[in-house]
Design an enzyme around this catalytic site. Structure first.
Site, PDB file in Angstrom:
ATOM      1  N   SER A 129       4.449 -16.180   3.969  1.00 12.43           N
ATOM      2  CA  SER A 129       3.875 -16.926   5.095  1.00 12.43           C
ATOM      3  C   SER A 129       4.360 -18.372   5.029  1.00 12.43           C
ATOM      4  O   SER A 129       4.637 -18.892   3.943  1.00 12.43           O
ATOM      5  CB  SER A 129       2.343 -16.900   5.018  1.00 12.43           C
ATOM      6  N   TYR A 147      -5.145 -18.442  -0.196  1.00  9.30           N
ATOM      7  CA  TYR A 147      -4.134 -17.699   0.558  1.00  9.30           C
ATOM      8  C   TYR A 147      -2.765 -18.371   0.439  1.00  9.30           C
ATOM      9  O   TYR A 147      -1.757 -17.715   0.128  1.00  9.30           O
ATOM     10  CB  TYR A 147      -4.556 -17.619   2.022  1.00  9.30           C
TER      11      TYR A 147
END
Length: 263
Positions: free
Chosen positions: A157, A170
């Protein structure tokens, strides 16, 4: 100078390949499975939610795609091994792996229960490691050093590359798997296993459902040069390329696909 036949172009034909996709029960994992199957691959659908996988399998088979569903908890080594065993029993060698399974946790770090932190790390970091390690072991055992056909794609990501408030666990896991991919690419380069990473920007997926309409989402959109989230098909071509023979000389790369969101 070598002449080039203008009628020959690299293709993303995946016939003859078996691809295992984790997190295939929903979101981009579900889309990945459909795109890979449409390109000729036999698809191993892996996730914890077996009924959803079986629904997808039925859809794929209706379109002529060979697919199986395997219950797989990526954070559990025994479950991961069992999933690969089932894949090999059905289709033989798994020569391509898409490590897509992941989950998010949003909120202030000072308020985050440590159990939630551990859950994110277990799936997003440990889970990717177990998935790709087992896949690479199998590829090597089946002769990837000679064939050069091993393919591993890790889904990271852009939050692993830039500061994203409220996403500490995350973001840390996504930065971790990005670097992990580069290290493993070097470790396995002589074994015929290519390891590459896709780092997507914000997309319209299950994980971001409702985000665009929220205050946080509106702030993000205001900063993006194109003021939009990416469509669901944004990763299709890159995924197919990295799973195909066309990417034989590509390993250790990180493909940032974000519609300019990090500019």
């Amino acid at each position: 100078m070598t002449e080039v036949n203008p009628n020959i172009r690299p293709g993303f034909d995946l016939r003859g390949r078996t691809v295992l996709v984790t997190g295939a029960s929903s979101g981009i994992g579900r889309r990945f499975a459909k795109i890979l199957g449409a390109s000729g691959a036999q698809v191993v659908l892996a996730a914890r939610r077996l009924p959803l996988l079986q629904e997808l399998q039925t859809e794929l088979e209706a379109d002529g795609v060979k697919a199986i569903s395997v219950a797989m908890d990526v954070a559990d080594e025994a479950s991961t091994i069992a999933a690969y065993d089932a894949a090999e029993a059905a289709f033989g060698q798994v020569d391509s792996v898409v490590a897509n399974a992941g989950l998010s946790s949003i909120g202030r770090a000072v308020d985050l229960p440590i159990a939630e932190f551990d859950r994110v790390v277990a799936v997003n970091l440990r889970g990717v490691f177990l998935t790709v390690r087992e896949g690479a072991k199998r590829m090597m055992a089946h002769g990837s050093e000679q064939s050069g056909r091993g393919r591993i794609v890790i889904i990271s990501s852009i939050t692993g590359q830039q500061v994203s408030p409220g996403l500490a666990p995350y973001s840390a896991t996504k930065a971790g798997v990005t670097q992990m991919g580069r290290v493993l690419a070097r470790d396995w380069a002589e074994k015929g296993v290519n390891v590459n990473t896709i780092a997507p920007g914000y997309m319209h997926t299950d994980l971001t459902e409702g985000l665009a309409e929220s205050r946080t989402g509106q702030a993000l959109l205001a900063k993006f040069p194109r003021h939009r989230f990416m469509d669901a098909d944004a990763l299709d071509a890159t995924l197919l390329y990295l799973c195909s023979d066309a990417s034989a000389q590509v390993t250790g790369s990180v493909f940032t696909i974000d519609d300019g969101q990090t500019l």
